[in-house]
Design an enzyme around this catalytic site. Sequence first.
Site, PDB file in Angstrom:
ATOM      1  N   SER A   1       0.797  -1.234   0.000  1.00 62.97           N
ATOM      2  CA  SER A   1       0.000   0.000   0.000  1.00 62.97           C
ATOM      3  C   SER A   1       0.828   1.282   0.000  1.00 62.97           C
ATOM      4  CB  SER A   1      -0.922   0.031   1.218  1.00 62.97           C
ATOM      5  OG  SER A   1      -1.876  -0.985   1.134  1.00 62.97           O
TER       6      SER A   1
ATOM      7  N   PHE B   1      -7.389   9.156  17.566  1.00 66.09           N
ATOM      8  CA  PHE B   1      -8.446   8.537  18.361  1.00 66.09           C
ATOM      9  C   PHE B   1      -8.117   7.179  18.960  1.00 66.09           C
ATOM     10  CE2 PHE B   1     -10.422  11.501  15.371  1.00 66.09           C
ATOM     11  CZ  PHE B   1     -11.013  12.355  16.294  1.00 66.09           C
TER      12      PHE B   1
ATOM     13  N   GLU C   1      -9.245   7.758   3.542  1.00 60.91           N
ATOM     14  CA  GLU C   1      -8.905   6.348   3.360  1.00 60.91           C
ATOM     15  C   GLU C   1      -9.793   5.446   4.211  1.00 60.91           C
ATOM     16  OE1 GLU C   1      -5.410   2.984   3.868  1.00 60.91           O
ATOM     17  OE2 GLU C   1      -5.595   4.574   5.350  1.00 60.91           O
TER      18      GLU C   1
ATOM     19  N   HIS D   1      -6.674  -9.102   5.430  1.00 60.36           N
ATOM     20  CA  HIS D   1      -5.432  -9.798   5.800  1.00 60.36           C
ATOM     21  C   HIS D   1      -5.696 -10.882   6.847  1.00 60.36           C
ATOM     22  CE1 HIS D   1      -2.560  -7.750   3.338  1.00 60.36           C
ATOM     23  NE2 HIS D   1      -2.881  -6.554   3.805  1.00 60.36           N
TER      24      HIS D   1
ATOM     25  N   HIS E   1      -2.004  -9.422  -0.769  1.00 66.18           N
ATOM     26  CA  HIS E   1      -2.680  -8.619  -1.798  1.00 66.18           C
ATOM     27  C   HIS E   1      -2.773  -9.447  -3.076  1.00 66.18           C
ATOM     28  CE1 HIS E   1      -1.099  -4.750   0.347  1.00 66.18           C
ATOM     29  NE2 HIS E   1      -1.984  -5.415   1.057  1.00 66.18           N
TER      30      HIS E   1
HETATM   31 ZN   LIG Z   1      -2.569  -4.653   2.887  1.00 67.09          ZN
END
Ligand SMILES: [Zn+2]
Length: 525
Positions: free
Chosen positions: A100, A282, A327, A336, A451
């Site tokens: 990513s 957060f 995102e 995953h 991925h």
């Molecule tokens: Zn990933």
Amino acid sequence: MWRRVFVVLLPIFGLCSEDWNRMAKEMLTSAIKMKPNTGVAKNVILFIGDGLGVSTLNAARIYRGQKNNKTGEETVLEWEKFPYAAFSKIYGADKQIPDSAQTATAILGGVKVNYKTVGVTDAVPGEGCDKLLELGEAGKVISVLRKALSEGKSTGVVTSTRLTHATPAATYAHSAHRNWESDVDVIDEARGKCHDIAYQLIHNNSDIQVLLGGGRRAFYPANYSDPETGRTDVNKRNDTNNLVDDWLNIQREKNRKHKFVWKKDDFDNIDVNNVDYVLGLFSPSHMAYEIERDKTGNGEPSLSEMTSKAINILKRNKDKGFFLLVEGGLIDIAHHDSLAKKALEETLQFEEAVKVAASMTNQEDTLLIVTADHSHPFSLAGYTKRGNPVLGLVDEESARIEPPLDKKPYTALVYGNGPGYKADRENLTGVDTAADNYIQQSAVPLEYETHSAEDVGIFSQGPMSHLFHGVHEQHYIAHVIQYAACIGDYRENCDREERSTSGSTVPEVLRWLLLASFLASRIET
Ligand SMILES: [Zn+2]
Ligand SMILES: *[C@@H]1O[C@H](CO)[C@@H](O)[C@H](O)[C@H]1NC(C)=O
Ligand SMILES: *[C@@H]1O[C@H](CO)[C@@H](O)[C@H](O)[C@H]1NC(C)=O
Ligand SMILES: *[C@@H]1O[C@H](CO)[C@@H](O)[C@H](O)[C@H]1NC(C)=O
Ligand SMILES: *[C@@H]1O[C@H](CO)[C@@H](O)[C@H](O)[C@H]1NC(C)=O
Ligand SMILES: *[C@@H]1O[C@H](CO)[C@@H](O)[C@H](O)[C@H]1NC(C)=O
């Protein structure tokens, strides 16, 4: 809104040919009349669903419909209403199947780069701190967010992962490795030479107005008690920097109206008309999955709530406009672990954020892009019948078409690799495969599912959205954003003159509105 033109009437089970034909004709009518918006994008909102491959989009669509007691396949997700869609080729400079950090750098920086590097060119190898220092500015990839900032636009980053995680980092950091989130994460050879990602965010990006996500632990010194839990063992920094205090000092020195928040009620109480700079952290690491989120005052805001807050702050820059990255980062994290239900729930929360953004902005001047960085080996398979529960087993009748050789039932959603592998495939009769933490089966045993290589979608609406029109290289996205907004590489080179005269005109908008209301009146009957 003429956006609604693209809403297909929702078919219920048992449509006749006449209905199918009418549905297609309405789609054709609106497609024939489509006129590109060639205006200048004042605002750009880029949505990246991390790991949101086409198979996930498809399963999430069915899942949402089924949550509403529909068969599901006919559901129209928010981005399916956008007028333009394209494919994105996601390979990296050195990888057939990328991570990513390198894909986010391509999407935001406009060039392909190496595995696990973020905001640096392909001349810098993974962990190549020395190479980056040697190259200096020439080794850095400047993101569209930074380019928007240089033009006086307001900017923001919203994510459900750590703010220092791969995708958000690509907007502001230059790091030879994505893992260098705090100083203790930097490898020994690079420590003290190449700054960690959290440090770069606070000390080189204080002009970013909205920063909302998780990841407090990279900002506070080790042994510093965490504001939420009081725990002293979660924070990571060894260099004694308290980066939250640093951020507060920087904003104070610049006399800016600013606010740091770490829990939901302080977030809710932010007066968007009276605060210009917000840092929200957060949770110590990633934020919670939407279905496990603490929604009380001490808890966390949702992705869509953060998106709404961000837009309300950023859109006050009425003169220059804004750039915002949102995102949906937990889709990837769930995949995953092969937690399909959570991946789908996160996709629906991501959709909620897109819906909020579409409703708060005007497509005449705002370019919305929804894309993914890469996909996953996730598949919905088995000749299932219409309306088969997407988290369930392949229905018995459909399973008989191609009977499992081990004679055991199987889920329609499976992974190519991941933690769900068992040498002796489990008999799923009576197993609750729709449970929140059910791990779907996979063909290859891996601790974490990987991925995958397939192309992902790009969905767009607004000025220059028609430039997404075919099969594109992923890094093309950053070029379209700059051209559409007349910033960065295309500042003086974006055909601004012709575009402001041939761009969408008021009568054009009216025409669409008329068409939309005509179609809406037919659809609703
Ligand atoms: Zn990933
Ligand atoms: C779907 O149907 C179930 C069972 O009839 C019901 O409890 C639920 O409220 C319905 N959900 C929606 C969104 O209509
Ligand atoms: C932590 O800081 C101490 C004192 O500066 C140093 O000796 C040590 O190597 C550092 N450890 C790490 C993991 O950064
Ligand atoms: C700060 O960010 C800008 C733009 O991304 C980059 O050009 C510059 O090198 C960075 N400076 C430092 C000290 O990292
Ligand atoms: C944190 O506390 C432990 C135990 O008191 C100590 O050994 C360690 O050096 C401290 N770390 C930092 C960075 O202050
Ligand atoms: C799977 O379990 C069910 C219920 O216990 C049983 O009826 C069936 O025979 C099992 N199938 C196989 C192949 O073991």
